[in-house]
Design a protein around this motif. Structure first.
Motif, short mmCIF file in Angstrom:
data_model
loop_
_atom_site.label_atom_id
_atom_site.label_comp_id
_atom_site.label_asym_id
_atom_site.label_seq_id
_atom_site.Cartn_x
_atom_site.Cartn_y
_atom_site.Cartn_z
N THR A 1 0.84 -1.20 0.00
CA THR A 1 0.00 0.00 0.00
C THR A 1 0.87 1.24 0.00
N PHE B 1 0.60 5.63 -0.07
CA PHE B 1 -0.27 6.76 0.20
C PHE B 1 0.35 8.02 -0.39
N SER C 1 3.59 1.29 2.96
CA SER C 1 3.39 0.32 4.03
C SER C 1 3.67 -1.07 3.47
N GLY D 1 2.71 -3.81 4.96
CA GLY D 1 1.62 -4.72 5.27
C GLY D 1 2.03 -5.92 6.07
N LEU D 2 3.19 -5.82 6.73
CA LEU D 2 3.69 -6.98 7.48
C LEU D 2 3.44 -6.85 8.97
N GLY D 3 2.50 -6.03 9.33
CA GLY D 3 2.15 -5.92 10.75
C GLY D 3 3.01 -4.95 11.52
N LEU D 4 3.78 -4.14 10.80
CA LEU D 4 4.64 -3.20 11.50
C LEU D 4 3.94 -1.88 11.79
N TYR D 5 2.74 -1.72 11.28
CA TYR D 5 1.87 -0.58 11.55
C TYR D 5 2.35 0.73 10.96
N GLU D 6 3.64 0.92 10.94
CA GLU D 6 4.08 2.25 10.54
C GLU D 6 4.17 2.37 9.02
N GLN D 7 4.17 3.59 8.60
CA GLN D 7 4.40 3.92 7.21
C GLN D 7 5.77 4.57 7.11
N PHE E 1 7.95 7.26 5.04
CA PHE E 1 7.68 8.43 4.23
C PHE E 1 8.85 8.76 3.31
N GLY E 2 8.49 9.20 2.12
CA GLY E 2 9.49 9.71 1.21
C GLY E 2 9.90 11.11 1.60
N PHE F 1 1.97 7.81 16.74
CA PHE F 1 3.30 8.11 16.22
C PHE F 1 3.61 9.60 16.42
N THR G 1 -2.04 -1.71 10.28
CA THR G 1 -1.30 -1.94 9.04
C THR G 1 -2.15 -1.66 7.81
N PHE H 1 -2.99 7.21 7.84
CA PHE H 1 -2.61 7.97 9.01
C PHE H 1 -3.46 9.23 9.08
#
Lengths: 116, 113
Positions: free
Chosen positions: A32, A34, A97, A99-105, A107-108, B34, B97, B101
């Motif tokens: 995913t 964004f 993301s 999608g492996l359960g790490l929750y965070e995104q 950012f570029g 976060f 996930t 945000f």
């Protein structure tokens, strides 16, 4: 760590032209991605969410025919601003993301678009 | 629905003083929280995150934050401000996930020499 790149970092284009911004996940597969837009001194506003191989989901008020998003592979998403106008000038930031359960995104670094 | 409120769009502290940046959230499900820092014309850098477990989380550059469910807060602190801490700070919440945000409006931190 997970790294996301954007290209170009800065672009200046003339009104009426189109410009493409690339977002790449360098060391992981991004299921995913964004796209956010940030006006000066303001927060990030989500424009759209894209999943690899699917059409992007746009937030209310975002013109999907103007902001074309393509997520053709697990490491690349592109945002094309079509027929750009000065009001499209902004800082565009992508995130990815895994999608492996790490929750965070991740950012570029952002792309500064200036339309003259 | 999720939302984030950052109280104080501008905070000024003296070098060496305590930094406290406030963040309150609303979430219909257990949130993942976060803090990001943004320097001028740059992207976002993750300072720290809370997902599960210990409610006091430590991040980079000496920052830490405490998740307080009863207060729906996730305030960011640093015992002693450095000049290099001057930047824009964003609090964010997500359901998990692959979910978007939701960002607060940001707090601009100024450090006075």
């Amino acid at each position: 760590g997970a790294v996301v790149s954007q290209h170009p970092s800065r672009v200046i284009c003339k009104s009426g032209t189109s410009v493409k911004i690339e977002c790449r996940s360098l060391d992981f597969q991004a299921t995913t991605m964004f796209w956010y837009r940030q006006f000066p001194k303001q927060s990030l506003m989500l424009m759209a969410t894209s999943n690899e191989g699917s059409k992007a989901t746009y937030e209310q008020g975002v013109e999907k025919d103007k902001f074309l998003i393509n997520h053709a592979s697990l490491t690349l998403s592109t945002l094309t601003v079509t027929s750009a106008h000065p009001e499209d000038s902004s800082f565009y930031i992508c995130s990815a993301s895994s999608g492996l359960g790490l929750y965070e995104q991740y950012f570029g670094p952002g792309t500064r678009l200036t339309v003259t | 629905a999720q939302s984030v409120t950052q109280l104080g769009s501008h905070v000024s502290v003296s070098e060496g003083a305590l930094v406290l940046l406030r963040c309150n959230y609303s979430s219909s499900v257990p949130p993942y929280l976060f803090w990001y820092v943004q320097y001028p014309n740059q992207g976002l850098q993750l300072l720290l995150k809370y997902t599960t477990g210990a409610t006091l989380v430590k991040g980079i550059n000496g920052f830490e934050a405490e998740f307080k469910k009863s207060e729906t807060s996730f305030h960011l602190t640093k015992p002693s401000a450095h000049m290099s801490d001057a930047a824009e700070y964003f609090c964010a919440v997500t359901r998990g996930t692959g979910n978007q945000f939701y960002f607060g409006t940001g707090t601009s931190l100024t450090v006075i020499p």
